[in-house]
Design a protein around this motif. Structure first.
Motif, PDB file in Angstrom:
ATOM      1  N   LYS A   8       0.811  -1.213   0.000  1.00  0.00           N
ATOM      2  CA  LYS A   8       0.000   0.000   0.000  1.00  0.00           C
ATOM      3  C   LYS A   8       0.841   1.257   0.000  1.00  0.00           C
ATOM      4  O   LYS A   8       0.427   2.294  -0.508  1.00  0.00           O
ATOM      5  CB  LYS A   8      -0.929   0.023   1.220  1.00  0.00           C
ATOM      6  CG  LYS A   8      -1.871  -1.168   1.315  1.00  0.00           C
ATOM      7  CD  LYS A   8      -2.877  -1.154   0.205  1.00  0.00           C
ATOM      8  CE  LYS A   8      -3.857  -2.310   0.341  1.00  0.00           C
ATOM      9  NZ  LYS A   8      -4.861  -2.328  -0.678  1.00  0.00           N
ATOM     10  N   ALA A   9       2.050   1.181   0.599  1.00  0.00           N
ATOM     11  CA  ALA A   9       2.918   2.357   0.699  1.00  0.00           C
ATOM     12  C   ALA A   9       4.365   1.902   0.821  1.00  0.00           C
ATOM     13  O   ALA A   9       4.638   0.794   1.282  1.00  0.00           O
ATOM     14  CB  ALA A   9       2.520   3.207   1.895  1.00  0.00           C
ATOM     15  N   LYS A  10       5.283   2.791   0.419  1.00  0.00           N
ATOM     16  CA  LYS A  10       6.716   2.497   0.460  1.00  0.00           C
ATOM     17  C   LYS A  10       7.450   3.681   1.067  1.00  0.00           C
ATOM     18  O   LYS A  10       7.004   4.822   0.963  1.00  0.00           O
ATOM     19  CB  LYS A  10       7.257   2.251  -0.942  1.00  0.00           C
ATOM     20  CG  LYS A  10       6.603   1.115  -1.678  1.00  0.00           C
ATOM     21  CD  LYS A  10       7.096   1.064  -3.103  1.00  0.00           C
ATOM     22  CE  LYS A  10       6.292   0.047  -3.899  1.00  0.00           C
ATOM     23  NZ  LYS A  10       6.675   0.045  -5.310  1.00  0.00           N
ATOM     24  N   ILE A  11       8.590   3.388   1.664  1.00  0.00           N
ATOM     25  CA  ILE A  11       9.441   4.435   2.223  1.00  0.00           C
ATOM     26  C   ILE A  11      10.888   4.018   2.040  1.00  0.00           C
ATOM     27  O   ILE A  11      11.205   2.830   2.116  1.00  0.00           O
ATOM     28  CB  ILE A  11       9.109   4.678   3.706  1.00  0.00           C
ATOM     29  CG1 ILE A  11       9.798   5.928   4.239  1.00  0.00           C
ATOM     30  CG2 ILE A  11       9.452   3.475   4.555  1.00  0.00           C
ATOM     31  CD1 ILE A  11       9.299   6.370   5.600  1.00  0.00           C
ATOM     32  N   THR A  12      11.747   4.984   1.751  1.00  0.00           N
ATOM     33  CA  THR A  12      13.180   4.708   1.717  1.00  0.00           C
ATOM     34  C   THR A  12      13.873   5.684   2.659  1.00  0.00           C
ATOM     35  O   THR A  12      13.453   6.828   2.813  1.00  0.00           O
ATOM     36  CB  THR A  12      13.774   4.822   0.300  1.00  0.00           C
ATOM     37  OG1 THR A  12      13.568   6.134  -0.205  1.00  0.00           O
ATOM     38  CG2 THR A  12      13.134   3.809  -0.642  1.00  0.00           C
ATOM     39  N   PHE A  13      14.929   5.185   3.294  1.00  0.00           N
ATOM     40  CA  PHE A  13      15.674   6.007   4.247  1.00  0.00           C
ATOM     41  C   PHE A  13      17.098   5.501   4.342  1.00  0.00           C
ATOM     42  O   PHE A  13      17.400   4.384   3.935  1.00  0.00           O
ATOM     43  CB  PHE A  13      15.006   6.000   5.630  1.00  0.00           C
ATOM     44  CG  PHE A  13      14.917   4.641   6.268  1.00  0.00           C
ATOM     45  CD1 PHE A  13      15.906   4.186   7.123  1.00  0.00           C
ATOM     46  CD2 PHE A  13      13.843   3.812   6.012  1.00  0.00           C
ATOM     47  CE1 PHE A  13      15.832   2.937   7.708  1.00  0.00           C
ATOM     48  CE2 PHE A  13      13.741   2.562   6.592  1.00  0.00           C
ATOM     49  CZ  PHE A  13      14.747   2.125   7.439  1.00  0.00           C
ATOM     50  N   VAL A  14      17.976   6.369   4.866  1.00  0.00           N
ATOM     51  CA  VAL A  14      19.373   6.002   5.106  1.00  0.00           C
ATOM     52  C   VAL A  14      19.729   6.417   6.527  1.00  0.00           C
ATOM     53  O   VAL A  14      19.161   7.356   7.080  1.00  0.00           O
ATOM     54  CB  VAL A  14      20.333   6.668   4.096  1.00  0.00           C
ATOM     55  CG1 VAL A  14      20.092   6.150   2.698  1.00  0.00           C
ATOM     56  CG2 VAL A  14      20.227   8.173   4.137  1.00  0.00           C
ATOM     57  N   VAL A  28       2.668   6.471  -1.623  1.00  0.00           N
ATOM     58  CA  VAL A  28       1.430   5.753  -1.335  1.00  0.00           C
ATOM     59  C   VAL A  28       0.805   5.378  -2.670  1.00  0.00           C
ATOM     60  O   VAL A  28       0.661   6.221  -3.552  1.00  0.00           O
ATOM     61  CB  VAL A  28       0.460   6.618  -0.492  1.00  0.00           C
ATOM     62  CG1 VAL A  28      -0.849   5.898  -0.263  1.00  0.00           C
ATOM     63  CG2 VAL A  28       1.102   6.998   0.836  1.00  0.00           C
ATOM     64  N   ASN A  29       0.475   4.114  -2.818  1.00  0.00           N
ATOM     65  CA  ASN A  29      -0.099   3.652  -4.082  1.00  0.00           C
ATOM     66  C   ASN A  29      -1.420   4.349  -4.378  1.00  0.00           C
ATOM     67  O   ASN A  29      -2.167   4.713  -3.467  1.00  0.00           O
ATOM     68  CB  ASN A  29      -0.312   2.145  -4.042  1.00  0.00           C
ATOM     69  CG  ASN A  29       0.989   1.376  -4.023  1.00  0.00           C
ATOM     70  OD1 ASN A  29       2.065   1.957  -4.043  1.00  0.00           O
ATOM     71  ND2 ASN A  29       0.901   0.060  -3.974  1.00  0.00           N
ATOM     72  N   GLY A  34      -5.051   9.503   1.562  1.00  0.00           N
ATOM     73  CA  GLY A  34      -5.969   9.919   2.615  1.00  0.00           C
ATOM     74  C   GLY A  34      -6.320   8.842   3.617  1.00  0.00           C
ATOM     75  O   GLY A  34      -7.166   9.052   4.488  1.00  0.00           O
ATOM     76  N   LYS A  35      -5.676   7.699   3.550  1.00  0.00           N
ATOM     77  CA  LYS A  35      -5.972   6.595   4.467  1.00  0.00           C
ATOM     78  C   LYS A  35      -4.963   6.489   5.609  1.00  0.00           C
ATOM     79  O   LYS A  35      -5.066   5.602   6.439  1.00  0.00           O
ATOM     80  CB  LYS A  35      -6.036   5.277   3.705  1.00  0.00           C
ATOM     81  CG  LYS A  35      -7.179   5.240   2.703  1.00  0.00           C
ATOM     82  CD  LYS A  35      -7.235   3.912   1.979  1.00  0.00           C
ATOM     83  CE  LYS A  35      -8.399   3.917   0.986  1.00  0.00           C
ATOM     84  NZ  LYS A  35      -8.454   2.655   0.225  1.00  0.00           N
ATOM     85  N   GLY A  36      -3.981   7.379   5.622  1.00  0.00           N
ATOM     86  CA  GLY A  36      -3.014   7.404   6.714  1.00  0.00           C
ATOM     87  C   GLY A  36      -1.823   6.469   6.558  1.00  0.00           C
ATOM     88  O   GLY A  36      -1.023   6.331   7.471  1.00  0.00           O
ATOM     89  N   PHE A  37      -1.684   5.829   5.394  1.00  0.00           N
ATOM     90  CA  PHE A  37      -0.581   4.895   5.212  1.00  0.00           C
ATOM     91  C   PHE A  37       0.775   5.596   5.249  1.00  0.00           C
ATOM     92  O   PHE A  37       1.727   5.066   5.817  1.00  0.00           O
ATOM     93  CB  PHE A  37      -0.723   4.117   3.900  1.00  0.00           C
ATOM     94  CG  PHE A  37      -1.858   3.130   3.902  1.00  0.00           C
ATOM     95  CD1 PHE A  37      -1.969   2.165   4.878  1.00  0.00           C
ATOM     96  CD2 PHE A  37      -2.830   3.168   2.910  1.00  0.00           C
ATOM     97  CE1 PHE A  37      -3.009   1.253   4.879  1.00  0.00           C
ATOM     98  CE2 PHE A  37      -3.875   2.261   2.893  1.00  0.00           C
ATOM     99  CZ  PHE A  37      -3.960   1.299   3.892  1.00  0.00           C
ATOM    100  N   GLY A  38       0.884   6.771   4.656  1.00  0.00           N
ATOM    101  CA  GLY A  38       2.143   7.511   4.673  1.00  0.00           C
ATOM    102  C   GLY A  38       2.569   7.850   6.087  1.00  0.00           C
ATOM    103  O   GLY A  38       3.721   7.665   6.464  1.00  0.00           O
ATOM    104  N   LYS A  39       1.649   8.340   6.872  1.00  0.00           N
ATOM    105  CA  LYS A  39       1.936   8.686   8.263  1.00  0.00           C
ATOM    106  C   LYS A  39       2.349   7.448   9.047  1.00  0.00           C
ATOM    107  O   LYS A  39       3.306   7.480   9.828  1.00  0.00           O
ATOM    108  CB  LYS A  39       0.709   9.315   8.905  1.00  0.00           C
ATOM    109  CG  LYS A  39       0.912   9.712  10.342  1.00  0.00           C
ATOM    110  CD  LYS A  39      -0.328  10.358  10.916  1.00  0.00           C
ATOM    111  CE  LYS A  39      -0.130  10.713  12.372  1.00  0.00           C
ATOM    112  NZ  LYS A  39      -1.314  11.370  12.936  1.00  0.00           N
TER     113      LYS A  39
END
Length: 46
Positions: A8-14, A28-29, A34-39
């Motif tokens: 549903k959502a992806k994040i990349t970090f270092v 967010v796909n 608006g469903k809060g997946f990013g948060k």
């Protein structure tokens, strides 16, 4: 982030040292805005 085995959502970090991270991208796909997946994924990383 997966729900029912579907991404549903992806994040990349270092890592930036021992106590810092840099989140450089969140996504967010379509249809999941608006469903809060990013948060939720940012909160999990932090």
């Amino acid at each position: 982030m997966a729900v029912n085995d579907k991404i549903k959502a992806k994040i990349t970090f270092v890592f930036a040292g021992k106590d810092k991270i840099i989140i450089d991208h969140t996504e967010v796909n379509l249809g999941n805005n608006g469903k809060g997946f990013g948060k939720k994924i940012v909160e999990k990383v932090v």
